[in-house]
Write a protein that holds these residues in place. Structure first.
Motif, PDB file in Angstrom:
ATOM      1  N   GLY A  48       0.824  -1.211   0.000  1.00 45.23           N
ATOM      2  CA  GLY A  48       0.000   0.000   0.000  1.00 45.23           C
ATOM      3  C   GLY A  48       0.852   1.251   0.000  1.00 45.23           C
ATOM      4  O   GLY A  48       2.032   1.231  -0.325  1.00 45.23           O
ATOM      5  N   GLY A  49       0.247   2.321   0.373  1.00 45.93           N
ATOM      6  CA  GLY A  49       0.948   3.595   0.395  1.00 45.93           C
ATOM      7  C   GLY A  49       0.011   4.701   0.786  1.00 45.93           C
ATOM      8  O   GLY A  49      -1.133   4.473   1.172  1.00 45.93           O
ATOM      9  N   GLY A  50       0.525   5.914   0.683  1.00 47.38           N
ATOM     10  CA  GLY A  50      -0.263   7.081   1.032  1.00 47.38           C
ATOM     11  C   GLY A  50       0.550   8.038   1.851  1.00 47.38           C
ATOM     12  O   GLY A  50       1.783   7.972   1.895  1.00 47.38           O
ATOM     13  N   GLY A  51      -0.146   8.945   2.519  1.00 48.45           N
ATOM     14  CA  GLY A  51       0.517   9.987   3.281  1.00 48.45           C
ATOM     15  C   GLY A  51       1.110   9.487   4.580  1.00 48.45           C
ATOM     16  O   GLY A  51       0.637   8.519   5.172  1.00 48.45           O
ATOM     17  N   ALA A  52       2.181  10.153   4.996  1.00 51.41           N
ATOM     18  CA  ALA A  52       2.821   9.852   6.273  1.00 51.41           C
ATOM     19  C   ALA A  52       3.184  11.164   6.948  1.00 51.41           C
ATOM     20  O   ALA A  52       3.439  12.168   6.282  1.00 51.41           O
ATOM     21  CB  ALA A  52       4.069   9.010   6.070  1.00 51.41           C
ATOM     22  N   THR A  53       3.195  11.136   8.260  1.00 50.48           N
ATOM     23  CA  THR A  53       3.618  12.282   9.051  1.00 50.48           C
ATOM     24  C   THR A  53       4.941  11.939   9.706  1.00 50.48           C
ATOM     25  O   THR A  53       5.074  10.884  10.320  1.00 50.48           O
ATOM     26  CB  THR A  53       2.568  12.622  10.127  1.00 50.48           C
ATOM     27  OG1 THR A  53       1.331  12.921   9.475  1.00 50.48           O
ATOM     28  CG2 THR A  53       2.991  13.809  10.965  1.00 50.48           C
ATOM     29  N   LEU A  54       5.918  12.828   9.551  1.00 48.12           N
ATOM     30  CA  LEU A  54       7.231  12.656  10.152  1.00 48.12           C
ATOM     31  C   LEU A  54       7.434  13.758  11.181  1.00 48.12           C
ATOM     32  O   LEU A  54       7.205  14.929  10.881  1.00 48.12           O
ATOM     33  CB  LEU A  54       8.332  12.752   9.095  1.00 48.12           C
ATOM     34  CG  LEU A  54       8.322  11.675   8.016  1.00 48.12           C
ATOM     35  CD1 LEU A  54       7.474  12.117   6.844  1.00 48.12           C
ATOM     36  CD2 LEU A  54       9.722  11.392   7.554  1.00 48.12           C
ATOM     37  N   THR A  55       7.838  13.377  12.376  1.00 50.51           N
ATOM     38  CA  THR A  55       8.089  14.338  13.444  1.00 50.51           C
ATOM     39  C   THR A  55       9.542  14.199  13.870  1.00 50.51           C
ATOM     40  O   THR A  55       9.983  13.105  14.222  1.00 50.51           O
ATOM     41  CB  THR A  55       7.154  14.079  14.640  1.00 50.51           C
ATOM     42  OG1 THR A  55       5.802  14.135  14.180  1.00 50.51           O
ATOM     43  CG2 THR A  55       7.355  15.109  15.733  1.00 50.51           C
ATOM     44  N   ALA A  56      10.293  15.317  13.811  1.00 42.93           N
ATOM     45  CA  ALA A  56      11.722  15.294  14.108  1.00 42.93           C
ATOM     46  C   ALA A  56      12.033  16.049  15.391  1.00 42.93           C
ATOM     47  O   ALA A  56      11.372  17.039  15.725  1.00 42.93           O
ATOM     48  CB  ALA A  56      12.496  15.919  12.944  1.00 42.93           C
ATOM     49  N   THR A  57      13.056  15.560  16.110  1.00 45.54           N
ATOM     50  CA  THR A  57      13.589  16.254  17.281  1.00 45.54           C
ATOM     51  C   THR A  57      15.103  16.250  17.162  1.00 45.54           C
ATOM     52  O   THR A  57      15.683  15.429  16.434  1.00 45.54           O
ATOM     53  CB  THR A  57      13.184  15.580  18.603  1.00 45.54           C
ATOM     54  OG1 THR A  57      13.743  14.269  18.652  1.00 45.54           O
ATOM     55  CG2 THR A  57      11.683  15.512  18.759  1.00 45.54           C
ATOM     56  N   GLN A  58      15.747  17.147  17.896  1.00 41.39           N
ATOM     57  CA  GLN A  58      17.205  17.241  17.845  1.00 41.39           C
ATOM     58  C   GLN A  58      17.745  17.621  19.206  1.00 41.39           C
ATOM     59  O   GLN A  58      17.172  18.448  19.909  1.00 41.39           O
ATOM     60  CB  GLN A  58      17.620  18.288  16.811  1.00 41.39           C
ATOM     61  CG  GLN A  58      19.117  18.490  16.721  1.00 41.39           C
ATOM     62  CD  GLN A  58      19.509  19.609  15.772  1.00 41.39           C
ATOM     63  OE1 GLN A  58      18.665  20.316  15.242  1.00 41.39           O
ATOM     64  NE2 GLN A  58      20.793  19.756  15.555  1.00 41.39           N
ATOM     65  N   SER A  59      18.881  17.006  19.555  1.00 44.70           N
ATOM     66  CA  SER A  59      19.627  17.364  20.753  1.00 44.70           C
ATOM     67  C   SER A  59      21.099  17.293  20.365  1.00 44.70           C
ATOM     68  O   SER A  59      21.676  16.202  20.311  1.00 44.70           O
ATOM     69  CB  SER A  59      19.308  16.405  21.894  1.00 44.70           C
ATOM     70  OG  SER A  59      20.079  16.743  23.037  1.00 44.70           O
ATOM     71  N   GLY A  60      21.681  18.431  20.022  1.00 47.85           N
ATOM     72  CA  GLY A  60      23.066  18.442  19.536  1.00 47.85           C
ATOM     73  C   GLY A  60      23.136  17.760  18.186  1.00 47.85           C
ATOM     74  O   GLY A  60      22.363  18.076  17.279  1.00 47.85           O
ATOM     75  N   THR A  61      24.020  16.767  18.064  1.00 47.48           N
ATOM     76  CA  THR A  61      24.133  16.038  16.799  1.00 47.48           C
ATOM     77  C   THR A  61      23.227  14.813  16.757  1.00 47.48           C
ATOM     78  O   THR A  61      23.129  14.150  15.726  1.00 47.48           O
ATOM     79  CB  THR A  61      25.581  15.596  16.530  1.00 47.48           C
ATOM     80  OG1 THR A  61      26.009  14.738  17.597  1.00 47.48           O
ATOM     81  CG2 THR A  61      26.514  16.793  16.422  1.00 47.48           C
ATOM     82  N   ALA A  62      22.568  14.508  17.868  1.00 47.80           N
ATOM     83  CA  ALA A  62      21.632  13.381  17.910  1.00 47.80           C
ATOM     84  C   ALA A  62      20.248  13.865  17.489  1.00 47.80           C
ATOM     85  O   ALA A  62      19.797  14.924  17.917  1.00 47.80           O
ATOM     86  CB  ALA A  62      21.569  12.784  19.312  1.00 47.80           C
ATOM     87  N   ALA A  63      19.613  13.106  16.641  1.00 44.67           N
ATOM     88  CA  ALA A  63      18.272  13.466  16.185  1.00 44.67           C
ATOM     89  C   ALA A  63      17.414  12.215  16.122  1.00 44.67           C
ATOM     90  O   ALA A  63      17.926  11.096  16.006  1.00 44.67           O
ATOM     91  CB  ALA A  63      18.334  14.134  14.813  1.00 44.67           C
ATOM     92  N   THR A  64      16.093  12.416  16.211  1.00 44.36           N
ATOM     93  CA  THR A  64      15.155  11.306  16.063  1.00 44.36           C
ATOM     94  C   THR A  64      14.030  11.726  15.131  1.00 44.36           C
ATOM     95  O   THR A  64      13.714  12.906  15.019  1.00 44.36           O
ATOM     96  CB  THR A  64      14.542  10.881  17.413  1.00 44.36           C
ATOM     97  OG1 THR A  64      13.773  11.954  17.939  1.00 44.36           O
ATOM     98  CG2 THR A  64      15.601  10.444  18.411  1.00 44.36           C
ATOM     99  N   ILE A  65      13.463  10.726  14.487  1.00 43.10           N
ATOM    100  CA  ILE A  65      12.286  10.945  13.653  1.00 43.10           C
ATOM    101  C   ILE A  65      11.281   9.849  13.975  1.00 43.10           C
ATOM    102  O   ILE A  65      11.624   8.664  14.023  1.00 43.10           O
ATOM    103  CB  ILE A  65      12.626  10.938  12.157  1.00 43.10           C
ATOM    104  CG1 ILE A  65      13.560  12.107  11.840  1.00 43.10           C
ATOM    105  CG2 ILE A  65      11.354  11.009  11.304  1.00 43.10           C
ATOM    106  CD1 ILE A  65      13.985  12.216  10.405  1.00 43.10           C
ATOM    107  N   THR A  66      10.042  10.262  14.207  1.00 43.90           N
ATOM    108  CA  THR A  66       8.935   9.324  14.387  1.00 43.90           C
ATOM    109  C   THR A  66       8.059   9.449  13.151  1.00 43.90           C
ATOM    110  O   THR A  66       7.764  10.549  12.704  1.00 43.90           O
ATOM    111  CB  THR A  66       8.143   9.654  15.660  1.00 43.90           C
ATOM    112  OG1 THR A  66       9.028   9.548  16.782  1.00 43.90           O
ATOM    113  CG2 THR A  66       6.979   8.704  15.849  1.00 43.90           C
ATOM    114  N   LEU A  67       7.679   8.305  12.592  1.00 44.76           N
ATOM    115  CA  LEU A  67       6.904   8.281  11.358  1.00 44.76           C
ATOM    116  C   LEU A  67       5.593   7.549  11.584  1.00 44.76           C
ATOM    117  O   LEU A  67       5.584   6.431  12.110  1.00 44.76           O
ATOM    118  CB  LEU A  67       7.723   7.571  10.273  1.00 44.76           C
ATOM    119  CG  LEU A  67       7.112   7.520   8.888  1.00 44.76           C
ATOM    120  CD1 LEU A  67       8.185   7.788   7.853  1.00 44.76           C
ATOM    121  CD2 LEU A  67       6.472   6.192   8.625  1.00 44.76           C
TER     122      LEU A  67
END
Length: 161
Positions: A48-67
């Motif tokens: 399947g497929g379609g839209g996705a929401t990506l949420t990013a955070t950052q702390s210095g050089t470390a980053a996270t993304i929740t999808l």
């Protein structure tokens, strides 16, 4: 002499407090990514497929993304059972990879949520999941699902400070 000594200690404490407060005012601010949330569309073939929401955070050089995607799992999946790799194109060339085995428990036929997926960024990185290649790879119960981003992120790429 005793009164003078106590006065000196009191003034010293006031000066120390003022210097500490000034240090807080001039301390560098925490790193931030903008925008904090973006959307994009993905094609995951037969999954399947379609839209996705990506949420990013950052702390210095470390980053996270929740999808959170429009792709639905056909079966129930337990917590932290999906291995995921999200590859983002870096403006000017190259990529940054965010990966992990983090997901909430998912009931059958619900949208897949993954993250936070961890990665490393540099100040000024401008990252977008839209590029010629597989943007998202998920492995669920030994089955690999490849997803291509079919649109650029909106309102724009993630820019890390």
């Amino acid at each position: 002499m005793r009164a003078s000594r106590n006065s000196s200690l009191g003034i010293g404490a006031v000066l120390a407090g003022a210097l500490a407060a000034a240090g807080l005012v001039f301390a560098p601010s925490a790193a931030a990514v903008t925008p904090g949330t973006a959307t994009a569309s993905y094609d995951c073939g037969t999954w399947g497929g379609g839209g996705a929401t990506l949420t990013a955070t950052q702390s210095g050089t470390a980053a996270t993304i929740t999808l959170t995607s429009a792709v639905k799992t056909p079966v129930a999946v337990g917590k932290d059972q999906i291995s995921a790799k999200l590859t983002l194109a870096k403006a000017g060339g190259g990529t940054r990879v965010f990966s992990g085995k983090k997901n909430p428990a998912l009931a059958a036929n619900t949208a897949v949520t993954m993250g936070p997926l961890s990665g490393t960024v540099a100040a000024g990185d401008s990252l977008n999941s839209y590029f010629a290649g597989t943007a998202l790879t998920m492995t669920i119960f030994g089955v690999t699902v490849n997803c291509d981003a079919v649109t650029s992120q909106s309102p724009g790429p993630f820019v890390f400070s």
